[in-house]
Write a protein that holds these residues in place. Structure first.
Motif, short mmCIF file in Angstrom:
data_model
loop_
_atom_site.label_atom_id
_atom_site.label_comp_id
_atom_site.label_asym_id
_atom_site.label_seq_id
_atom_site.Cartn_x
_atom_site.Cartn_y
_atom_site.Cartn_z
N PHE A 113 11.69 10.56 -3.31
CA PHE A 113 12.10 9.51 -4.24
C PHE A 113 13.58 9.20 -4.02
N ASP A 114 13.88 7.92 -3.71
CA ASP A 114 15.29 7.53 -3.67
C ASP A 114 15.76 7.02 -5.02
N PRO A 122 11.40 5.08 -0.69
CA PRO A 122 11.51 4.21 0.48
C PRO A 122 10.13 3.98 1.09
N PRO A 123 10.01 3.01 2.00
CA PRO A 123 8.73 2.84 2.72
C PRO A 123 8.44 4.07 3.59
N GLY A 124 7.21 4.16 4.04
CA GLY A 124 6.85 5.17 5.02
C GLY A 124 6.48 6.52 4.47
N LEU A 147 6.12 3.74 -3.20
CA LEU A 147 6.12 3.51 -4.64
C LEU A 147 7.25 2.53 -4.97
N LEU A 148 6.91 1.48 -5.71
CA LEU A 148 7.85 0.41 -6.02
C LEU A 148 8.30 0.49 -7.47
N PRO A 149 9.49 -0.03 -7.79
CA PRO A 149 9.90 -0.13 -9.19
C PRO A 149 8.88 -0.95 -9.98
N GLY A 150 8.78 -0.67 -11.26
CA GLY A 150 7.80 -1.37 -12.08
C GLY A 150 6.43 -0.77 -12.01
N ILE A 168 -9.86 1.15 8.99
CA ILE A 168 -8.45 0.84 8.78
C ILE A 168 -8.28 0.09 7.47
N LEU A 169 -7.40 0.58 6.61
CA LEU A 169 -7.10 -0.06 5.32
C LEU A 169 -5.96 -1.04 5.50
N ASP A 170 -6.19 -2.30 5.14
CA ASP A 170 -5.15 -3.32 5.24
C ASP A 170 -4.07 -3.10 4.19
N PRO A 171 -2.85 -3.61 4.45
CA PRO A 171 -1.78 -3.51 3.44
C PRO A 171 -2.16 -4.20 2.13
N THR A 172 -1.75 -3.59 1.02
CA THR A 172 -1.99 -4.17 -0.29
C THR A 172 -1.05 -3.51 -1.28
N ASN A 173 -0.95 -4.03 -2.49
CA ASN A 173 -0.20 -3.34 -3.54
C ASN A 173 -0.83 -3.64 -4.89
N PHE A 174 -0.67 -2.71 -5.81
CA PHE A 174 -1.25 -2.86 -7.15
C PHE A 174 -0.45 -2.02 -8.13
#
Length: 276
Positions: A113-114, A122-124, A147-150, A168-174
């Protein structure tokens, strides 16, 4: 303890119901400068029947359940007149849990966690998964995420060996914790049809050939489903044997053409019933 304008303190934080030790805290604060730190130490925090993640954070409620395994790590919060910074690094060697997309076993990895207070990374970030079963068992997978803010998670990529090929799982966010339908799009590369049919446990159905395709999966509180899944055979006229699918133009019931759907069997390709 207060000495020469500095506060030094230690504390043990417990979950109030189970009295499980969640973290030990070491605090140091300079009253004159207005600076200080709080070190957090998590030592083998064990989840099981009597203690679940939602007792620590409500973010996991409705996301995972029946969690078993341990988590360890350290965090650091520092402050000065300019603001507050926080970081942390935590890991698990084997975490098992149930989720909307099926049971997960053997999740392993480390997360950095940054911004620990915002639960952002961060990514990755990377985890490996021994097995997951969204309707058919897949093993030895890897997921890369952030993990993104919010309280959001961004999936950068996921991949598993699958029926002689790759899933292969495509990029997504939720968002975490929202009672909403989530869509995950999986791409199939080099699937061996015979192995695929065997994994799905269809009776009286056989197929040969190498397929590529797409499997859009939707997950909600009731489980998961695939809608609009499609598999395309790399070479035409491969064996696809079922009474509803026999094609007299091809020997031994082969289906002519580059694309086959199991509509006659009751499930489009990629729309398998959930099991267990």
């Amino acid at each position: 303890r207060l000495v020469d304008g500095r506060i030094a303190a230690t504390a043990t934080l417990r979950e109030p119901v189970s009295q499980t030790v969640v973290t030990r805290v070491v605090i140091d604060h300079d009253l004159t400068a207005g600076t200080g730190t709080a070190g957090l130490m998590v030592a083998d925090l064990r989840f099981g029947k009597s203690f679940q993640p939602e007792q620590v954070t409500r973010l996991t409620l409705g996301v995972v359940a029946n969690v078993e395994g341990t988590v360890s790590g350290r965090g650091m919060i520092s402050w000065d007149p300019g603001g507050v910074k926080s970081t942390g690094r935590f890991s698990t060697q084997a975490l098992n849990f149930a989720a909307a997309f099926g049971p997960v076993s053997g999740l392993k990895g480390e997360i950095y966690f940054d911004d620990l207070l915002a639960m952002a990374t961060p990514p990755g970030q990377r985890v490996t998964i021994a097995s997951i079963n969204p309707g058919t068992l897949v093993t030895n997978g890897t997921i890369v995420y952030q993990l993104l803010p919010g309280q959001r998670v961004a999936i950068e990529r996921g991949d598993w060996p699958f029926a002689g090929g790759d899933l292969i799982l495509d990029p997504t966010n939720f968002a975490f914790g929202q009672d909403a339908t989530r869509k995950l799009t999986f791409r199939v590369v080099g699937l061996d049809a015979a192995k695929f049919i065997q994994q799905l446990e269809f009776e009286n159905l056989a197929a040969t050939g190498i397929f590529d395709g797409i499997l859009p999966m939707y997950f909600d509180a009731n489980g998961g489903r695939i809608e609009g899944g499609r598999l395309v055979v790399r070479q035409p006229c491969r064996a696809f044997r079922h009474p509803a699918l026999l094609d007299p133009r091809c020997p031994q019931g082969l289906v002519a053409g580059s694309q086959a759907r199991l509509a006659g069997y009751g499930h489009p390709v990629g729309t398998w019933p959930r099991r267990g």
